[in-house]
Scaffold this active site. Sequence first.
Site, mmCIF file in Angstrom:
data_model
loop_
_atom_site.group_PDB
_atom_site.id
_atom_site.type_symbol
_atom_site.label_atom_id
_atom_site.label_comp_id
_atom_site.label_asym_id
_atom_site.label_seq_id
_atom_site.Cartn_x
_atom_site.Cartn_y
_atom_site.Cartn_z
ATOM 1 N N ASP A 32 61.458 53.737 57.016
ATOM 2 C CA ASP A 32 61.996 52.511 56.429
ATOM 3 C C ASP A 32 61.852 52.543 54.904
ATOM 4 O O ASP A 32 62.708 52.072 54.177
ATOM 5 C CB ASP A 32 61.228 51.290 56.945
ATOM 6 C CG ASP A 32 61.665 50.930 58.352
ATOM 7 O OD1 ASP A 32 62.506 51.667 58.905
ATOM 8 O OD2 ASP A 32 61.148 49.936 58.881
ATOM 9 N N SER A 81 53.845 25.740 49.356
ATOM 10 C CA SER A 81 54.475 24.676 50.109
ATOM 11 C C SER A 81 54.172 23.362 49.396
ATOM 12 O O SER A 81 53.633 23.371 48.291
ATOM 13 C CB SER A 81 53.896 24.701 51.512
ATOM 14 O OG SER A 81 54.618 23.812 52.293
ATOM 15 N N LEU A 82 54.489 22.239 50.027
ATOM 16 C CA LEU A 82 54.234 20.952 49.374
ATOM 17 C C LEU A 82 53.279 20.126 50.204
ATOM 18 O O LEU A 82 53.350 20.141 51.433
ATOM 19 C CB LEU A 82 55.546 20.176 49.248
ATOM 20 C CG LEU A 82 56.527 20.624 48.188
ATOM 21 C CD1 LEU A 82 57.862 19.942 48.403
ATOM 22 C CD2 LEU A 82 56.005 20.289 46.798
ATOM 23 N N LYS A 115 64.357 16.094 49.343
ATOM 24 C CA LYS A 115 63.694 17.197 50.051
ATOM 25 C C LYS A 115 64.668 17.671 51.117
ATOM 26 O O LYS A 115 64.846 17.030 52.167
ATOM 27 C CB LYS A 115 62.378 16.734 50.662
ATOM 28 C CG LYS A 115 61.606 17.880 51.270
ATOM 29 C CD LYS A 115 60.223 17.448 51.656
ATOM 30 C CE LYS A 115 59.406 18.594 52.213
ATOM 31 N NZ LYS A 115 60.068 19.413 53.197
ATOM 32 N N ARG A 136 60.629 32.763 52.570
ATOM 33 C CA ARG A 136 59.257 32.381 52.203
ATOM 34 C C ARG A 136 58.192 33.197 52.908
ATOM 35 O O ARG A 136 57.187 33.559 52.336
ATOM 36 C CB ARG A 136 59.035 30.901 52.507
ATOM 37 C CG ARG A 136 57.896 30.318 51.729
ATOM 38 C CD ARG A 136 57.876 28.829 51.900
ATOM 39 N NE ARG A 136 56.943 28.453 52.934
ATOM 40 C CZ ARG A 136 55.644 28.260 52.723
ATOM 41 N NH1 ARG A 136 55.161 28.401 51.514
ATOM 42 N NH2 ARG A 136 54.854 27.919 53.694
ATOM 43 N N LYS A 290 57.810 15.373 41.316
ATOM 44 C CA LYS A 290 57.183 16.435 40.518
ATOM 45 C C LYS A 290 56.861 15.895 39.129
ATOM 46 O O LYS A 290 57.684 15.179 38.538
ATOM 47 C CB LYS A 290 58.152 17.617 40.365
ATOM 48 C CG LYS A 290 58.582 18.223 41.688
ATOM 49 C CD LYS A 290 59.642 19.307 41.521
ATOM 50 C CE LYS A 290 60.002 19.892 42.883
ATOM 51 N NZ LYS A 290 61.145 20.792 42.856
ATOM 52 N N LYS A 314 57.634 12.016 52.840
ATOM 53 C CA LYS A 314 58.603 12.244 53.913
ATOM 54 C C LYS A 314 59.090 10.926 54.500
ATOM 55 O O LYS A 314 58.392 9.915 54.449
ATOM 56 C CB LYS A 314 57.969 13.112 54.999
ATOM 57 C CG LYS A 314 57.529 14.435 54.415
ATOM 58 C CD LYS A 314 57.755 15.684 55.105
ATOM 59 C CE LYS A 314 58.165 15.976 56.378
ATOM 60 N NZ LYS A 314 58.038 17.276 56.898
ATOM 61 N N CYS A 408 45.986 25.675 90.323
ATOM 62 C CA CYS A 408 46.949 26.135 89.322
ATOM 63 C C CYS A 408 48.316 26.310 89.980
ATOM 64 O O CYS A 408 48.421 26.934 91.036
ATOM 65 C CB CYS A 408 46.475 27.462 88.729
ATOM 66 S SG CYS A 408 47.734 28.293 87.762
ATOM 67 N N CYS A 411 48.948 30.430 90.197
ATOM 68 C CA CYS A 411 48.164 31.385 90.991
ATOM 69 C C CYS A 411 47.374 30.709 92.114
ATOM 70 O O CYS A 411 46.754 31.380 92.933
ATOM 71 C CB CYS A 411 47.199 32.145 90.088
ATOM 72 S SG CYS A 411 45.936 31.067 89.386
HETATM 73 S S1 IVH Z 1 59.392 22.331 45.449
HETATM 74 C C1 IVH Z 1 55.894 24.612 44.293
HETATM 75 N N1 IVH Z 1 61.555 20.886 45.776
HETATM 76 O O1 IVH Z 1 60.157 21.901 51.169
HETATM 77 C C2 IVH Z 1 56.883 23.671 44.806
HETATM 78 N N2 IVH Z 1 60.700 22.050 47.651
HETATM 79 O O2 IVH Z 1 57.699 21.351 52.635
HETATM 80 C C3 IVH Z 1 57.412 24.064 46.091
HETATM 81 N N3 IVH Z 1 62.034 21.798 49.700
HETATM 82 O O3 IVH Z 1 58.883 25.162 51.042
HETATM 83 C C4 IVH Z 1 58.678 23.531 46.497
HETATM 84 N N4 IVH Z 1 63.578 20.494 48.847
HETATM 85 O O4 IVH Z 1 61.418 24.918 50.872
HETATM 86 C C5 IVH Z 1 60.660 21.700 46.357
HETATM 87 N N5 IVH Z 1 63.472 19.592 45.921
HETATM 88 C C6 IVH Z 1 62.588 20.406 46.492
HETATM 89 C C7 IVH Z 1 62.691 20.770 47.857
HETATM 90 C C8 IVH Z 1 61.715 21.597 48.404
HETATM 91 C C9 IVH Z 1 63.165 21.130 49.933
HETATM 92 C C10 IVH Z 1 61.287 22.595 50.709
HETATM 93 C C11 IVH Z 1 60.765 23.906 50.183
HETATM 94 C C12 IVH Z 1 59.302 23.941 50.539
HETATM 95 C C13 IVH Z 1 59.207 22.848 51.569
HETATM 96 C C14 IVH Z 1 57.814 22.261 51.597
#
Ligand code: IVH
Length: 670
Positions: A32, A81-82, A115, A136, A290, A314, A408, A411
């Site tokens: 590979d 991630s967030l 999001k 990712r 952010k 969320k 079970c 089994c």
């Molecule tokens: S910022 C370091 N912005 O949500 C900051 N993420 O639950 C990391 N996502 O893995 C991400 N919309 O794939 C950011 N406007 C947005 C987003 C976003 C969707 C996703 C992203 C991340 C996931 C986390």
Amino acid sequence: MEFYKNKVFKLRQKILYHNYLYHTLYAPVISDEKYDSLIRELQILEEKYNLLINTHSPMQKIGSAIQSGCRSFFHLTPMLSLDNTFNISDYLKFEKKTKNILNIKDSIEICCELKIDGLALNLIYKEGKLFKAVTRGDGKFGEDVTNNAIRMNTIPLVLRGDNIPYLMEIRGEVFIKNSDFLSFNQESGIKKEKLFSNPRNVAAGSLRHNRSSTIIKRKLMFYAYGYNVIKGKDGVSNHFDKLQILKKWGLLIDNHTVLCSNVKEVSLFYHKIEKKRSLLDFNIDGIVIKINSIKFQKILGISNRFPIWAIAIKFKSFEKITKVLRVDFQTGRTGIITPVARVKPVEISGVIISNVSLHSKNQIDKIGLSIGDDVTICRSGDVIPKIINVVKLNTNSKRNNIIFPKNCPICMYKIIQKKKDGHFYCSGGFNCDGQRKKAFYHFFSKKALNVQGLGCKLIDMLVDNNYVKNPVDFFKLKMNELIKLDRVGIKLAKNILQSLNKSRSVVLSKVIYAFGICGIGLTTAILLSNYFKNLKKLIYVNKSDLFKIKGLGPTVSENIFNFFHNKNKIKFLRDLEKELNIYPDVTDRRFNIVNKNIFLYNKIIVITGFFNEISRRQLIKKIEYLGGQVVNSISKKVNLIIVGKNPGLKLMRAKNLKIEEIYNIDFLLH
Ligand code: IVH
């Protein structure tokens, strides 16, 4: 120029030939890594001499069989991630915490975005040209999906404008519009093909699998939500401006993004978007807030998995009411008996739900559930369906009619309730086909031995036909046994045997994880692997050893001890050791993680010439991080030669011995 055209032509032929060997004949003759280096070489030449747009190139070939999906590539900076919250009032906590760290009292500028519910993609651009597209994955390594990403209309191969940083990662979300999802499903329905379950799966499947429809790939959307400059400058001081620059470079950004400066404004945005959610042509599951200033972002930094300068708020998951038709009981890998409610099918955010796990007797008692009740179900975190409560009791039958079986269902061994956790367990152990099958699913799964093609259905057939009693038996399977199974042809059988063979070389942590010991995920497996270094030591582990390991709790230690302290297991482990080629984990200090499948692992490497970008000492360090060993002189033992400017005689000697040459060291630079 003619020379390079010729070279590119030959390289393309070579790659197509290896594609044919790999995908059509299932008989590759190169590794590979070698294949990857051919692709890299071609990509660089095509880009450099502008020969990219050519329908004969394997890089462009529509419906090409290039299997980039199974190759991994590392992110230049970890893909985080967030942190999730579910309530707008949590914004206040976030604001307070960040202001505290930054030591400011005035209002703080916040960038609010949608999001998007798709999958994260990292685009590496070098000199303004797309170099890699990587999913990712585990945040450190992802799947290299470049060959699919270049077919997406929304990903520019070359960025527009000047002043583009030399090397950067652009991050965003891949998704498919709901309208496109519906029309693809309509078409599939007419053609009586399998329907897709939801837009996210379509996007993920299409991005990751080379063979899925090119028409869908073209329709995949990519909305960028940020970037990191690795080398070069962008001259930008806030996140909002970053988004505007992304737009200038030719990427799509979502245009709902606003700047806010207090909870009232953020809350307004949240509620406005929540209302608008069902009118959008793509799925979102919340908003992302952010801190706008890049300077502040840098001060705030990151925690374990999340940036401290951003959070997701969320939306509540969609809920629906349906009826519980009956409750079945399933036997899990560890013998645990799980009740599963079969409900009248309902659709929640694009997915048809008909089975809902009830987890435990406790949960059933807590919600007071009986068969025939109407219940509210939701997809928690928009993924796993859950029963929230009973909304209408059944009218005709008695309550408390969900009775745990005494034996079970698979089994017929006795079911016992463990005092420790109150759960019900099948006492059949490995004599229970249910437990055995699930243990095998786990053993050969992606995070464990990663045997492709060996799915649940095939494992079920192998167990039902008595071909396999334990994981070792899989490595002894024969072609003529496999092809006797239903729907297994020569091609598939060959593939499975090849994949099984490939899985024999495996890092210790994956083997430990594969055992499926209660409470041992990959992180603990890595901890054990780094401590014991080989399986033998672990087989004869004693309790005092386990107590010495930092980060290992008493319950998990007990589980490990019990797992290995078993005569039958020792024979199995010894047999397994003979079948596998287990090697120790290499810790990549950049991320403090175990680095799997790295192509420098165990390689002996010679360096010749010099490199503008990195000193010789740093280069050696990098190679060693990635598991390679650098030596001074060429011999037959050497696997690779890394060639810089003005190479010495070593290169000639390497050529004589046909040692693989590496000219592009970008992958070592960060
Ligand atoms: S910022 C370091 N912005 O949500 C900051 N993420 O639950 C990391 N996502 O893995 C991400 N919309 O794939 C950011 N406007 C947005 C987003 C976003 C969707 C996703 C992203 C991340 C996931 C986390």
